[in-house]
Design a protein around this motif. Structure first.
Motif, PDB file in Angstrom:
ATOM      1  N   ASP A   9      70.979   8.139  43.215  1.00 18.87           N
ATOM      2  CA  ASP A   9      71.830   7.950  44.270  1.00 18.87           C
ATOM      3  C   ASP A   9      72.573   6.686  44.243  1.00 18.87           C
ATOM      4  O   ASP A   9      73.730   6.556  44.946  1.00 18.87           O
ATOM      5  CB  ASP A   9      70.696   7.703  45.527  1.00 18.87           C
ATOM      6  N   ASP A  10      72.194   5.656  43.321  1.00 17.88           N
ATOM      7  CA  ASP A  10      73.201   4.615  43.203  1.00 17.88           C
ATOM      8  C   ASP A  10      74.079   4.656  41.757  1.00 17.88           C
ATOM      9  O   ASP A  10      74.723   3.557  41.766  1.00 17.88           O
ATOM     10  CB  ASP A  10      72.011   3.453  42.721  1.00 17.88           C
ATOM     11  N   LEU A  11      74.093   5.629  41.201  1.00 17.23           N
ATOM     12  CA  LEU A  11      74.712   5.800  39.982  1.00 17.23           C
ATOM     13  C   LEU A  11      76.235   5.585  40.333  1.00 17.23           C
ATOM     14  O   LEU A  11      77.009   4.837  39.662  1.00 17.23           O
ATOM     15  CB  LEU A  11      74.576   7.146  39.267  1.00 17.23           C
ATOM     16  N   GLU A  12      76.842   6.343  41.337  1.00 19.24           N
ATOM     17  CA  GLU A  12      78.331   6.271  41.636  1.00 19.24           C
ATOM     18  C   GLU A  12      78.600   4.687  42.136  1.00 19.24           C
ATOM     19  O   GLU A  12      79.811   4.280  41.420  1.00 19.24           O
ATOM     20  CB  GLU A  12      78.584   7.245  42.789  1.00 19.24           C
ATOM     21  N   TYR A  13      77.766   4.079  42.593  1.00 21.85           N
ATOM     22  CA  TYR A  13      78.065   2.679  43.196  1.00 21.85           C
ATOM     23  C   TYR A  13      78.241   1.779  42.164  1.00 21.85           C
ATOM     24  O   TYR A  13      79.000   0.902  41.919  1.00 21.85           O
ATOM     25  CB  TYR A  13      77.178   2.136  44.353  1.00 21.85           C
ATOM     26  N   ALA A  14      77.067   1.812  41.184  1.00 22.27           N
ATOM     27  CA  ALA A  14      76.962   0.998  39.983  1.00 22.27           C
ATOM     28  C   ALA A  14      78.198   1.251  39.182  1.00 22.27           C
ATOM     29  O   ALA A  14      78.698   0.008  38.547  1.00 22.27           O
ATOM     30  CB  ALA A  14      75.630   1.183  39.343  1.00 22.27           C
ATOM     31  N   GLU A  15      78.525   2.280  38.877  1.00 21.88           N
ATOM     32  CA  GLU A  15      79.868   2.435  38.023  1.00 21.88           C
ATOM     33  C   GLU A  15      81.086   1.921  38.628  1.00 21.88           C
ATOM     34  O   GLU A  15      81.837   1.496  37.925  1.00 21.88           O
ATOM     35  CB  GLU A  15      80.012   4.012  37.633  1.00 21.88           C
ATOM     36  N   ARG A  16      81.324   2.358  39.939  1.00 19.43           N
ATOM     37  CA  ARG A  16      82.574   1.929  40.549  1.00 19.43           C
ATOM     38  C   ARG A  16      82.534   0.229  40.790  1.00 19.43           C
ATOM     39  O   ARG A  16      83.734  -0.254  40.357  1.00 19.43           O
ATOM     40  CB  ARG A  16      82.674   2.478  41.893  1.00 19.43           C
ATOM     41  N   SER A  17      81.241  -0.244  40.764  1.00 14.24           N
ATOM     42  CA  SER A  17      81.489  -1.667  41.032  1.00 14.24           C
ATOM     43  C   SER A  17      81.518  -2.425  39.711  1.00 14.24           C
ATOM     44  O   SER A  17      82.382  -3.538  39.687  1.00 14.24           O
ATOM     45  CB  SER A  17      80.053  -2.213  41.672  1.00 14.24           C
ATOM     46  N   LEU A  18      81.168  -1.722  38.674  1.00 17.01           N
ATOM     47  CA  LEU A  18      81.404  -2.298  37.435  1.00 17.01           C
ATOM     48  C   LEU A  18      82.781  -2.112  37.103  1.00 17.01           C
ATOM     49  O   LEU A  18      83.502  -3.187  36.547  1.00 17.01           O
ATOM     50  CB  LEU A  18      80.682  -1.483  36.239  1.00 17.01           C
ATOM     51  N   ALA A  19      83.475  -1.172  37.348  1.00 17.81           N
ATOM     52  CA  ALA A  19      84.987  -1.059  37.121  1.00 17.81           C
ATOM     53  C   ALA A  19      85.637  -1.915  38.077  1.00 17.81           C
ATOM     54  O   ALA A  19      86.799  -2.371  37.815  1.00 17.81           O
ATOM     55  CB  ALA A  19      85.641   0.379  37.596  1.00 17.81           C
ATOM     56  N   ASP A  20      85.059  -2.262  39.450  1.00 14.17           N
ATOM     57  CA  ASP A  20      85.947  -3.316  40.046  1.00 14.17           C
ATOM     58  C   ASP A  20      86.127  -4.649  39.625  1.00 14.17           C
ATOM     59  O   ASP A  20      87.098  -5.364  39.869  1.00 14.17           O
ATOM     60  CB  ASP A  20      85.202  -3.605  41.495  1.00 14.17           C
ATOM     61  N   VAL A  21      85.616  -5.140  38.538  1.00 15.87           N
ATOM     62  CA  VAL A  21      85.570  -6.240  37.954  1.00 15.87           C
ATOM     63  C   VAL A  21      86.856  -6.448  37.196  1.00 15.87           C
ATOM     64  O   VAL A  21      87.252  -7.640  36.938  1.00 15.87           O
ATOM     65  CB  VAL A  21      84.242  -6.806  37.278  1.00 15.87           C
ATOM     66  N   LEU A  22      87.556  -5.522  36.874  1.00 19.68           N
ATOM     67  CA  LEU A  22      88.765  -5.487  35.900  1.00 19.68           C
ATOM     68  C   LEU A  22      89.621  -6.008  36.978  1.00 19.68           C
ATOM     69  O   LEU A  22      90.724  -6.705  36.466  1.00 19.68           O
ATOM     70  CB  LEU A  22      89.072  -3.914  35.503  1.00 19.68           C
ATOM     71  N   GLU A  23      89.371  -5.913  38.227  1.00 23.07           N
ATOM     72  CA  GLU A  23      90.768  -6.353  39.154  1.00 23.07           C
ATOM     73  C   GLU A  23      90.148  -7.505  40.000  1.00 23.07           C
ATOM     74  O   GLU A  23      90.994  -8.570  40.045  1.00 23.07           O
ATOM     75  CB  GLU A  23      90.829  -5.296  40.260  1.00 23.07           C
TER      76      GLU A  23
END
Length: 329
Positions: free
Chosen positions: A94-108
């Protein structure tokens, strides 16, 4: 040979020899200090109960992971270094989508300091992580994008927060919602019903002659009655309905998305559940009844207090009409 050695060791050459020896000793000292620092660094990494990690964003490769990874995740660090999917596979689904999206947010954003998600350790235990990550801003143009981070196990903290939340929202005796939490949730459901144009029903319930039960069988038996009423509520109500103890022997329920006819069916099911209850005390067997007042959202209702007032008045009407009944309002 003796004369030659004497000439090689002439006083004029001693300063050069001494300097060489001092240089060697200094170098050895530096090596020793570096070795000590490396050993200290390794000791610190082993003792810290948090996972330090470095990740190549472009190649999707984990470049480094500290020893705490194997303690917290219970998985092989070597496997993780060779396959990034080891990390993905360990995250709670249930947390995979959030974990990956928040990791990508660090680029911005450059840094993400409030990531919290769950993992499933190798032993099957679910753990909470607080995983802060930062992008390497000092990299030269054209160099790979490296994300570094630190993941801390906050499972104990989350469990404590959950327990404090339970204590703050739950009636200690019956394990149903307490009055404050019930009405907070009821207000939320009322606002949602207004916004979405969906039906909403409100029920009040009072145990008939509860004082007689306490006086005849004792307060401990009275507590048992309250607990069994709460159990009946959990059994009879639908998933998503609210049920709580809002006074001494008073309970209330909110039925989101429930029309008046449907709400009456639920109330009747609850009435039957309670009528089937049986209690024993010192060889005596007794049962209980309840009076219920039921109402639904109508035009002009400005807040949930309007429904509460109508249901409460209907409940007292049920008392006046002989108890053990449901009165719609």
């Amino acid at each position: 040979m003796v004369i030659k050695n004497q000439q090689d060791s002439s006083p004029s050459q001693w300063p050069e020899t001494a300097q060489t020896l001092l240089a060697l000793m200094h170098a050895q000292g530096e090596v020793a200090r570096l070795s000590e620092r490396e050993q200290l660094f390794r000791t610190l990494l082993v003792s810290v109960n948090a996972v330090l990690w470095a990740f190549n964003w472009e190649t999707r490769q984990v470049l480094y992971v500290s020893p705490a990874y194997e303690r917290i995740f219970g998985r092989s660090a070597d496997l993780l270094l060779s396959d990034y999917n080891q990390w993905r596979d360990s995250i709670y689904p249930d947390d995979l989508e959030y974990a990956e999206r928040s990791l990508a947010d660090v680029l911005e954003k450059g840094a993400i300091e409030n990531r919290e998600y769950r993992i499933i350790a190798a032993d099957g235990q679910v753990r909470w992580l607080s995983d802060k990550c930062f992008i390497n801003r000092q990299a030269e143009p054209g160099q790979p994008v490296i994300i570094v981070g630190i993941a801390e196990d906050i499972t104990d903290k989350k469990q404590m927060e959950t327990e404090l939340q339970r204590l703050a929202t739950t009636d200690a005796l019956t394990q149903s919602s307490n009055r404050r939490h019930f009405f907070e949730s009821a207000h939320q459901e009322f606002e949602k019903a207004l916004q979405q144009g969906t039906p909403l029903s409100f029920l009040m319930l009072d145990i008939d002659d509860f004082k007689v039960i306490n006086d005849t069988y004792g307060h401990q038996e009275g507590d048992t009655v309250l607990q069994r009423i709460a159990e009946s509520g959990r059994a009879a109500l639908r998933r998503g309905d609210l049920f709580g103890r809002i006074g001494g022997e008073e309970f209330a329920a909110v039925f989101p998305g429930c029309t008046p006819d449907m709400a009456l069916q639920v109330a009747e099911r609850l009435q039957r559940e309670i009528q089937r209850l049986s209690f024993k005390h010192d060889g005596q067997t007794f049962g209980i009844t309840v009076s219920q007042g039921l109402t639904s959202l109508i035009a002009g209702d400005e807040n949930v207090d309007s429904l509460f007032a109508r249901a409460d008045a209907a409940m007292y009407q049920a008392k006046r009409e002989g108890k053990n009944r449901i009165v719609p309002a």
